[in-house]
Design an enzyme around this catalytic site. Structure first.
Site, PDB file in Angstrom:
ATOM      1  N   ARG A 256       0.866  -1.179   0.000  1.00 43.36           N
ATOM      2  CA  ARG A 256       0.000   0.000   0.000  1.00 43.36           C
ATOM      3  C   ARG A 256       0.904   1.231   0.000  1.00 43.36           C
ATOM      4  O   ARG A 256       1.528   1.533   1.012  1.00 43.36           O
ATOM      5  CB  ARG A 256      -0.847  -0.046   1.269  1.00 43.36           C
ATOM      6  CG  ARG A 256      -1.901   1.005   1.394  1.00 43.36           C
ATOM      7  CD  ARG A 256      -2.490   0.978   2.809  1.00 43.36           C
ATOM      8  NE  ARG A 256      -1.714   1.813   3.724  1.00 43.36           N
ATOM      9  CZ  ARG A 256      -1.597   1.613   5.023  1.00 43.36           C
ATOM     10  NH1 ARG A 256      -2.176   0.570   5.595  1.00 43.36           N
ATOM     11  NH2 ARG A 256      -0.889   2.431   5.768  1.00 43.36           N
ATOM     12  N   HIS A 260      -3.464   4.512   5.075  1.00 44.71           N
ATOM     13  CA  HIS A 260      -4.559   3.547   5.215  1.00 44.71           C
ATOM     14  C   HIS A 260      -5.845   4.132   4.636  1.00 44.71           C
ATOM     15  O   HIS A 260      -6.513   3.526   3.806  1.00 44.71           O
ATOM     16  CB  HIS A 260      -4.746   3.176   6.683  1.00 44.71           C
ATOM     17  CG  HIS A 260      -6.047   2.498   6.979  1.00 44.71           C
ATOM     18  ND1 HIS A 260      -6.370   1.266   6.447  1.00 44.71           N
ATOM     19  CD2 HIS A 260      -7.121   2.897   7.715  1.00 44.71           C
ATOM     20  CE1 HIS A 260      -7.585   0.925   6.865  1.00 44.71           C
ATOM     21  NE2 HIS A 260      -8.055   1.891   7.617  1.00 44.71           N
ATOM     22  N   TYR A 269       4.134   5.428  11.360  1.00 45.74           N
ATOM     23  CA  TYR A 269       4.484   4.049  11.709  1.00 45.74           C
ATOM     24  C   TYR A 269       5.267   3.310  10.617  1.00 45.74           C
ATOM     25  O   TYR A 269       5.609   2.161  10.771  1.00 45.74           O
ATOM     26  CB  TYR A 269       3.219   3.253  12.054  1.00 45.74           C
ATOM     27  CG  TYR A 269       2.123   3.341  11.000  1.00 45.74           C
ATOM     28  CD1 TYR A 269       2.184   2.579   9.836  1.00 45.74           C
ATOM     29  CD2 TYR A 269       1.030   4.189  11.173  1.00 45.74           C
ATOM     30  CE1 TYR A 269       1.201   2.662   8.873  1.00 45.74           C
ATOM     31  CE2 TYR A 269       0.037   4.286  10.207  1.00 45.74           C
ATOM     32  CZ  TYR A 269       0.125   3.514   9.059  1.00 45.74           C
ATOM     33  OH  TYR A 269      -0.848   3.603   8.098  1.00 45.74           O
TER      34      TYR A 269
END
Lengths: 351, 323
Positions: A256, A260, A269
């Site tokens: 990805r 998100h 993160y």
């Protein structure tokens, strides 16, 4: 007494076209025109995706989940479907849905907070987007099982991510599908992160594909950024399903590249170096190399393709934004085939 | 006409629909060769080869498969062995079965039936005895049906299977075999969404359903001569036949609701609220509930102190009537 080996297993990885655009025609014959079609659809998906993210920033739609980086996995798999098959998406499936004829203005409608976005016209067998993780996986079991009971030459293809493989739904779905020989294909896009949780914290297993083994089902890992390889693997799995040979689990190994969702900031993160590495494996880049070799790609073509895609997306945006608001009574009218008394009374409160 | 208990009537209802509609399939745990843990589906496995299917032990997977199958156009009827085991599948009921029609504006629907025995009183193990019908009534998009006698059990089940929307069909396991009645042969429908008056009266309306109905009728019989009791069997809890409740309360001027649920946020509470909003001025006494306690259903040594007894019901009726 010495232990005996009851069974032993292997987990395979398949790739048709590598990062450099080299193809192994021993895996499957390649039709350059089909490769071009994939490239054009993936470009359209990328243009739509960027527009959707921008529109969220401008307050023109709500939260949106970008498919950036996963175009090959989505387009390659969805293009393997025939019309009578069912596609079951999550919220990160704009690519698969566009490839499977879900109108783009309806995708914008859904993310723009309007239920009409999931009411596709007759003949588009795409399930509504599922938000609760993995909860849609066993629906493919039910649909594929019904297809087998009715003797239909059709199958259900369900999408989910690496995070979904930790939930019970995933396991119950594959187990029941195996026992019932359901016409189902379980398609995991392992994009390495479930929001902030990296793949290695999701499961200690070497692959998601191998989870199929414990249910007596074939599991295969494919290069998820190899659109032709994904298409080949899903086509094979569908053929298996049509001929009553039961379900398959395919793990598309991908990444990805975006956040998100538009509400997330992946920099918190995820190491930017990792993102850079995966950018080098961009699923569109390798196709471009291949198509150029076949004299099917040059700068002018790219320019005109981008213009065509932008026009299509712009038309969808105009259609979305010029659609009159649904009547408030719609809130009540689709709960049951027949409006019950309590809803009829409450419906009058908004009239 | 054949004399049947509730179990046999449910089985006959399933048989009629298996015969009538090739899209009807039954599946669940141990319902095939074993005929179900209560023997509800006994014999159907042989009578309808391939259509009464034993599944792996997976409540979520069973209910979710039914959602998919129903959306594809079949009519799955699934059994969960006890209503206390449905919870693993609640997400499927709430987030999918109940919402599919609405979230696709009618493109996909979910004509499935979930059958599960509910309620206490059979000295069962923990988790086998709850009456949590309010969960399902609170979930818009589901229909909730609970029969109290063999005639209704068969006719309501046939209606539920033919219904275009998902139906939770809770079976009163305490009285599965205790209530027998003549049931018509062949197929017939008891429409969903309509209450029935089991006994006419003029002093008080007692609303109840399912497992509690036998005790309510016994109480009414015992109070013959002391109070004229109208007994209303709700039968379908969602959508609720509020009009019939209001009409009865307007006639009798008094209301008692008897159910086995925990009291707070119960269906019984909703009935009192409806009557308070719509028929307050017809009431000659405060409306009352006799229900289970707001406790966890006790294990079986205490279960009969939890379940409303006939004596408790009789006392409540007399209290309301003599207020």
């Amino acid at each position: 007494m010495p232990r005996k080996t009851l069974a032993s297993f292997k987990v395979e990885y398949q790739q048709l076209m590598n990062e450099k655009g080299d193809v192994d025609e021993k895996v499957a014959a390649i039709d350059p025109e089909f490769a071009k079609r994939c490239y054009e659809l993936m470009t359209l998906v990328r243009v739509f995706d960027a527009k959707a993210v921008a529109m969220q920033r401008q307050g023109r739609i709500g939260t949106y989940a970008s498919v950036l980086g996963q175009e090959a996995a989505q387009v390659g798999s969805a293009l393997a479907l025939q019309e009578s098959d069912y596609l079951l998406p999550t919220y990160r499936e704009a690519g698969a849905l566009i490839a499977r004829d879900s109108p783009m203005h309806q995708l914008l409608q859904y993310f723009g907070g309007d239920e009409r976005g999931s009411a596709y016209e007759e003949g588009i067998n795409n399930f509504p987007i599922a938000i609760p993780i993995s909860s849609q996986i066993p629906h493919a079991t039910g649909i594929g099982w019904a297809m087998r009971l009715k003797g239909h030459k059709a199958a259900a293809l369900v999408y989910f991510g690496d995070g979904a493989s930790s939930r019970g739904d995933f396991h119950e779905a594959i187990n029941i599908a195996a026992v019932m020989k359901a016409n189902a294909v379980f398609f995991c896009q392992n994009n390495q992160y479930a929001i902030s949780l990296p793949r290695e914290r999701q499961t200690l297993a070497e692959s998601i594909a191998q989870k199929a083994i414990s249910y007596g089902v074939e599991g295969l890992q494919v290069d998820g950024n190899d659109v032709l390889g994904v298409h080949k693997a899903v086509s094979d799995a569908l053929q298996k399903a049509y001929t009553g040979k039961g379900p398959t689990l395919i793990e598309a190994y991908t990444f990805r590249l975006g956040d998100h969702t538009t509400s997330d900031d992946a920099k918190k993160y995820r190491d930017p170096k990792l993102v850079e590495q995966w950018q080098k494996r961009d699923p569109l880049a390798r196709l471009r190399v291949y198509l150029r070799q076949k004299m099917l790609w040059d700068e002018d073509y790219e320019k005109s393709l981008l213009e065509r895609c932008a026009k299509k997306v712009e038309d969808a945006v105009v259609r979305y934004e010029s659609t009159p608001a649904a009547p408030l009574t719609d809130m009540f009218d689709y709960h049951y085939a027949q409006l019950p008394q309590n809803l009829a009374e409450q419906r009058r409160e908004v009239m | 006409m054949t004399v049947m208990n509730i179990l046999e009537a449910v089985r006959d209802g399933l048989r009629q629909e298996l015969k009538a509609d090739p899209d009807v399939v039954l599946f669940g745990e141990d319902i095939g060769r074993n005929g179900g843990v209560f023997r509800t589906t006994d014999g159907l496995f042989d009578e309808f080869p391939g259509r009464v299917i034993d599944t792996p032990l997976a409540e979520l997977g069973i209910v979710a498969s039914a959602v998919g199958m129903a959306a594809y156009g079949m009519r799955p009827v699934v059994e969960i062995q006890f209503s206390g085991f449905v919870y693993g599948a609640m997400e499927q009921l709430i987030s999918h079965a109940a919402r599919l029609r609405n979230r696709t504006r009618g493109k996909f629907t979910c004509p499935m039936v979930l059958r599960a025995p509910y309620s206490g009183g059979i000295r069962a193990l923990e988790h086998h005895s709850e009456s949590m019908e309010a969960f399902y009534v609170h979930t818009q998009g589901l229909k909730v049906v609970i029969p109290s006698n063999p005639y209704d059990a068969k006719g309501l089940l046939i209606a539920a299977i033919r219904d275009p929307d998902p139906v939770i069909f809770l079976e009163p396991k305490r009285i599965y075999r205790a209530v027998k009645a003549e049931v018509p042969d062949g197929s017939y429908v008891v429409p969903l969404g309509r209450a029935s008056i089991l006994r006419e009266g003029t002093d008080i309306t007692v609303v109840s359903w399912g497992s509690m109905m036998k005790s309510v009728l016994d109480a009414a019989t015992e109070l013959q001569g002391k109070a004229s009791i109208e007994v209303l069997d709700l039968r379908t809890l969602s959508p609720m036949d509020t009009a019939s409740i209001i009409a009865s309360v307007e006639k009798t001027g008094r209301l008692l609701v008897v159910s086995e649920e925990p009291r707070t946020c119960s269906v019984a509470g909703e009935i009192l609220a409806q009557v308070a909003e719509r028929a307050m001025l017809s009431l000659q006494a405060p409306p009352r509930r006799v229900t289970g306690f707001d406790t966890i259903m006790p294990l079986y040594k205490m279960e009969n102190d939890y379940i409303p007894s006939k004596d408790k019901i009789m006392k409540a009726i007399l209290d309301v009537v003599s207020y």
